[in-house]
Motif scaffolding. Structure first.
Motif, PDB file in Angstrom:
ATOM      1  N   ARG A  62      -7.612 -10.537 -61.527  1.00 31.07           N
ATOM      2  CA  ARG A  62      -8.863 -10.343 -62.280  1.00 31.07           C
ATOM      3  C   ARG A  62      -9.803 -11.556 -62.180  1.00 31.07           C
ATOM      4  NH1 ARG A  62      -4.900  -7.708 -65.285  1.00 31.07           N
ATOM      5  NH2 ARG A  62      -5.355  -5.498 -65.639  1.00 31.07           N
ATOM      6  N   PHE A  63      -9.419 -12.517 -61.340  1.00 31.59           N
ATOM      7  CA  PHE A  63     -10.326 -13.645 -61.084  1.00 31.59           C
ATOM      8  C   PHE A  63     -11.254 -13.251 -59.927  1.00 31.59           C
ATOM      9  CE2 PHE A  63     -11.414 -17.487 -58.688  1.00 31.59           C
ATOM     10  CZ  PHE A  63     -12.079 -18.191 -59.677  1.00 31.59           C
ATOM     11  N   CYS A  64     -12.527 -13.138 -60.219  1.00 31.60           N
ATOM     12  CA  CYS A  64     -13.484 -12.587 -59.248  1.00 31.60           C
ATOM     13  C   CYS A  64     -14.649 -13.546 -59.023  1.00 31.60           C
ATOM     14  CB  CYS A  64     -14.029 -11.247 -59.735  1.00 31.60           C
ATOM     15  SG  CYS A  64     -12.743 -10.060 -60.200  1.00 31.60           S
ATOM     16  N   GLU A  65     -15.177 -13.504 -57.816  1.00 28.52           N
ATOM     17  CA  GLU A  65     -16.398 -14.218 -57.457  1.00 28.52           C
ATOM     18  C   GLU A  65     -17.330 -13.223 -56.771  1.00 28.52           C
ATOM     19  OE1 GLU A  65     -15.780 -18.375 -55.871  1.00 28.52           O
ATOM     20  OE2 GLU A  65     -13.745 -17.592 -55.610  1.00 28.52           O
ATOM     21  N   LEU A  66     -18.393 -12.854 -57.446  1.00 38.56           N
ATOM     22  CA  LEU A  66     -19.288 -11.821 -56.920  1.00 38.56           C
ATOM     23  C   LEU A  66     -19.883 -12.194 -55.566  1.00 38.56           C
ATOM     24  CD1 LEU A  66     -21.187 -10.601 -60.105  1.00 38.56           C
ATOM     25  CD2 LEU A  66     -19.523  -9.339 -58.733  1.00 38.56           C
ATOM     26  N   ALA A  67     -19.992 -13.482 -55.289  1.00 39.15           N
ATOM     27  CA  ALA A  67     -20.537 -13.915 -54.000  1.00 39.15           C
ATOM     28  C   ALA A  67     -19.645 -13.475 -52.832  1.00 39.15           C
ATOM     29  CB  ALA A  67     -20.710 -15.427 -53.992  1.00 39.15           C
ATOM     30  N   LYS A  68     -18.381 -13.180 -53.106  1.00 39.41           N
ATOM     31  CA  LYS A  68     -17.460 -12.759 -52.056  1.00 39.41           C
ATOM     32  C   LYS A  68     -17.233 -11.245 -52.041  1.00 39.41           C
ATOM     33  CE  LYS A  68     -14.950 -17.161 -52.089  1.00 39.41           C
ATOM     34  NZ  LYS A  68     -13.628 -17.817 -52.267  1.00 39.41           N
ATOM     35  N   SER A  69     -18.069 -10.515 -52.705  1.00 39.19           N
ATOM     36  CA  SER A  69     -17.906  -9.060 -52.813  1.00 39.19           C
ATOM     37  C   SER A  69     -17.796  -8.386 -51.439  1.00 39.19           C
ATOM     38  CB  SER A  69     -19.094  -8.462 -53.574  1.00 39.19           C
ATOM     39  OG  SER A  69     -19.014  -7.051 -53.588  1.00 39.19           O
ATOM     40  N   ARG A  70     -16.701  -7.628 -51.250  1.00 37.03           N
ATOM     41  CA  ARG A  70     -16.438  -6.817 -50.050  1.00 37.03           C
ATOM     42  C   ARG A  70     -16.315  -7.630 -48.765  1.00 37.03           C
ATOM     43  NH1 ARG A  70     -20.387  -1.952 -49.519  1.00 37.03           N
ATOM     44  NH2 ARG A  70     -21.968  -3.398 -50.270  1.00 37.03           N
ATOM     45  N   GLN A  71     -16.064  -8.917 -48.902  1.00 39.18           N
ATOM     46  CA  GLN A  71     -15.889  -9.729 -47.702  1.00 39.18           C
ATOM     47  C   GLN A  71     -14.541  -9.411 -47.045  1.00 39.18           C
ATOM     48  OE1 GLN A  71     -16.450 -13.907 -48.302  1.00 39.18           O
ATOM     49  NE2 GLN A  71     -18.571 -13.705 -49.004  1.00 39.18           N
ATOM     50  N   PRO A  72     -14.455  -9.540 -45.716  1.00 45.57           N
ATOM     51  CA  PRO A  72     -13.183  -9.270 -45.020  1.00 45.57           C
ATOM     52  C   PRO A  72     -12.180 -10.385 -45.264  1.00 45.57           C
ATOM     53  CG  PRO A  72     -14.834 -10.046 -43.477  1.00 45.57           C
ATOM     54  CD  PRO A  72     -15.541  -9.869 -44.788  1.00 45.57           C
ATOM     55  N   ARG A  73     -11.022 -10.245 -44.619  1.00 46.26           N
ATOM     56  CA  ARG A  73      -9.934 -11.189 -44.811  1.00 46.26           C
ATOM     57  C   ARG A  73     -10.345 -12.601 -44.424  1.00 46.26           C
ATOM     58  NH1 ARG A  73      -7.007 -12.786 -40.511  1.00 46.26           N
ATOM     59  NH2 ARG A  73      -5.144 -12.940 -41.820  1.00 46.26           N
ATOM     60  N   SER A  74      -9.699 -13.566 -45.076  1.00 48.78           N
ATOM     61  CA  SER A  74      -9.915 -14.982 -44.775  1.00 48.78           C
ATOM     62  C   SER A  74      -8.611 -15.713 -45.055  1.00 48.78           C
ATOM     63  CB  SER A  74     -11.055 -15.545 -45.630  1.00 48.78           C
ATOM     64  OG  SER A  74     -10.752 -15.430 -47.015  1.00 48.78           O
ATOM     65  N   ASP A  75      -8.576 -17.002 -44.793  1.00 50.00           N
ATOM     66  CA  ASP A  75      -7.358 -17.775 -45.027  1.00 50.00           C
ATOM     67  C   ASP A  75      -6.947 -17.698 -46.491  1.00 50.00           C
ATOM     68  OD1 ASP A  75      -7.338 -18.498 -42.386  1.00 50.00           O
ATOM     69  OD2 ASP A  75      -8.355 -20.433 -42.729  1.00 50.00           O
ATOM     70  N   GLY A  76      -5.698 -17.290 -46.721  1.00 48.28           N
ATOM     71  CA  GLY A  76      -5.188 -17.166 -48.080  1.00 48.28           C
ATOM     72  C   GLY A  76      -5.531 -15.860 -48.750  1.00 48.28           C
ATOM     73  N   HIS A  77      -6.327 -15.019 -48.092  1.00 45.11           N
ATOM     74  CA  HIS A  77      -6.730 -13.725 -48.667  1.00 45.11           C
ATOM     75  C   HIS A  77      -6.612 -12.662 -47.559  1.00 45.11           C
ATOM     76  CE1 HIS A  77      -8.301 -15.912 -52.168  1.00 45.11           C
ATOM     77  NE2 HIS A  77      -8.806 -16.767 -51.283  1.00 45.11           N
ATOM     78  N   PRO A  78      -5.389 -12.256 -47.233  1.00 42.51           N
ATOM     79  CA  PRO A  78      -5.167 -11.409 -46.054  1.00 42.51           C
ATOM     80  C   PRO A  78      -5.783 -10.016 -46.143  1.00 42.51           C
ATOM     81  CG  PRO A  78      -3.171 -11.595 -47.368  1.00 42.51           C
ATOM     82  CD  PRO A  78      -4.132 -12.576 -47.931  1.00 42.51           C
ATOM     83  N   PHE A  79      -6.055  -9.511 -47.353  1.00 47.24           N
ATOM     84  CA  PHE A  79      -6.627  -8.170 -47.499  1.00 47.24           C
ATOM     85  C   PHE A  79      -8.119  -8.209 -47.811  1.00 47.24           C
ATOM     86  CE2 PHE A  79      -2.435  -5.920 -48.892  1.00 47.24           C
ATOM     87  CZ  PHE A  79      -1.866  -6.284 -47.685  1.00 47.24           C
TER      88      PHE A  79
END
Length: 298
Positions: A62-79
């Motif tokens: 539930r920790f969200c950052e709207l600036a990253k909305s719908r962004q693809p995978r990145s390091d540490g965030h595989p999905f």
């Protein structure tokens, strides 16, 4: 030979003719199937994920950052990220618990309810059988998914237990019919007739003689149906009559993904997890059915 010995010898002969497997023999037969072992390991991962999600991710879903909305995978965030910028891997991991709980608890409850009612209907023909069977006919007459939607839509606060309870109310007739028909074929076997002749109480006969020898088809059907329960929970949440926010589930992720078709990872990951879990349950159920099939036990 005394009547008591007749009961014992008749039951031993029935079990020894190859029509039933002991628990050890059943487990040995299942472990010889590679697909059973693989699917069991996959389900173990899902169960561990549902019970201890923090073993798989330390990120707060539930920790969200709207600036990253719908962004693809990145390091540490595989999905990648969902529409609110929350880590999608954490959401999928934490979404396993509702699916596992609903599928397992509802399936076990249906097994117990359908098994008990099927025993009574099959062993006590007449008023008891008529009452149970006619009630099942009424439930059969109404489309199950429609009844689920209507009932759940009238409940203001829908928790996992509410959903399981409604599924139990409308989900037992099929299993009851199967158990009833199996009990019909078991109730007139030699060891049951011998037990009746020496005055063994009906409840003891049902518990010790009828149920152990009539449960195999219902057990296989229940195991096969667990996979369907996973999809049912997702479908109900997708339709808006399942779990409510802030609950996280694979079904709610489907509902969100339907509105953002240009972001395929929102759909792919929960779909992959639901499909894998459903297929695993079905393969395990199929393996148990084959192992318990009297025609295959020689």
């Amino acid at each position: 030979m005394s009547e008591v010995q007749a009961v014992v010898s008749a039951e031993a002969q029935d079990l020894g003719d190859g029509r039933a497997l002991s628990n050890r023999e059943l487990l040995r037969a299942l472990l010889r199937k590679p697909q059973f072992v693989l699917c069991s390991l996959l389900l173990l991962v899902f169960f561990t994920m549902a019970a201890f999600p923090k073993l798989f991710t330390s990120v707060d879903p539930r920790f969200c950052e709207l600036a990253k909305s719908r962004q693809p995978r990145s390091d540490g965030h595989p999905f990648g990220y969902d529409i609110q910028g929350c880590d999608y891997f954490a959401n999928v991991v934490h979404g396993a618990r509702p699916s596992v709980l609903v599928s397992i608890i509802a399936s076990f409850g249906i097994f117990v309810l359908a098994g008990g009612l099927g025993l009574l209907a099959g062993y006590f023909p007449g008023a008891v059988d008529a009452l149970i069977s006619r009630t099942a006919d009424v439930l059969f007459a109404v489309p199950g998914i429609v009844m689920l939607i209507v009932i759940l839509n009238s409940v203001p606060n829908r928790s996992i237990w509410v959903i399981v309870g409604v599924i139990l109310v409308i989900g037992w007739p099929g299993g009851m019919r199967l158990m009833r028909s199996t009990v019909f074929s078991v109730r007139n076997r030699e060891y049951v007739l011998a037990a009746r002749s020496i005055g063994v109480p009906p409840l003891r006969i049902l518990r010790k003689h009828v149920f152990p020898n009539a449960m195999a088809p219902l057990l296989a059907m229940t195991t096969l149906g667990i996979g369907g329960m996973v999809g049912l929970e997702a479908a109900l949440t997708f339709l808006g009559v399942g779990l409510q926010p802030p609950s996280i589930s694979w079904g709610s992720q489907f509902g969100v993904a339907a509105s953002y078709r240009d972001t395929p990872h929102l759909f792919i990951w929960p779909a992959l997890f639901i499909s894998t879990m459903t297929i695993s349950f079905m393969i395990i159920g199929d393996s148990i059915r084959d192992a318990l099939d009297p025609k295959l036990i020689r």
